[in-house]
Write a protein that holds these residues in place. Sequence first.
Motif, short mmCIF file in Angstrom:
data_model
loop_
_atom_site.label_atom_id
_atom_site.label_comp_id
_atom_site.label_asym_id
_atom_site.label_seq_id
_atom_site.Cartn_x
_atom_site.Cartn_y
_atom_site.Cartn_z
N GLN A 1 1.92 12.24 0.81
CA GLN A 1 1.97 12.28 -0.65
C GLN A 1 1.80 13.72 -1.05
O GLN A 1 0.73 14.30 -0.84
N SER B 1 4.53 8.08 -3.11
CA SER B 1 3.89 8.59 -4.32
C SER B 1 2.42 8.20 -4.38
O SER B 1 1.68 8.71 -5.22
N ASP B 2 1.96 7.32 -3.46
CA ASP B 2 0.57 6.88 -3.46
C ASP B 2 0.15 6.46 -2.05
O ASP B 2 0.29 5.29 -1.67
#
Length: 130
Positions: free
Chosen positions: A126, A83-84
């Motif tokens: 991502q 997610s990052d």
Amino acid sequence: MKIKLMTVYVDDQEKALNFYTKVLGFVKKADFSNGPYRWLTVVSSEEPDGTELQLAKNDNPAAKAYQEALFQQGQPAVMFHTSDVQADYDRMTARGAEFTMPPTDVTASKIASLKDTCGNLIQLTQLMRY
């Protein structure tokens, strides 16, 4: 139907276990031997009952050739979703990871690539939209 297991070939299982747990942050799921054969898997710490990644010794000539060809072509042996990407890049760099490509914006996602110290490239992805 589910995907339960994926295999990545490595040139050294102990070194791979160290990298995939200490640098990437996965956890060991299974580790047992039968003679010279070692069954070794890791999973995401976020999904301990999720898909397992087998760290298989590349002592089969076909496996070794496949692993080496992917690496020489710059192709990742495995891709992980995050997610990052930037946060993972920073965390893994601090743990000694060697990135071949820093976080880079591409169509609808941000990606980064790194060496796993065992003969493979890994891509982190991502997705910019779901």
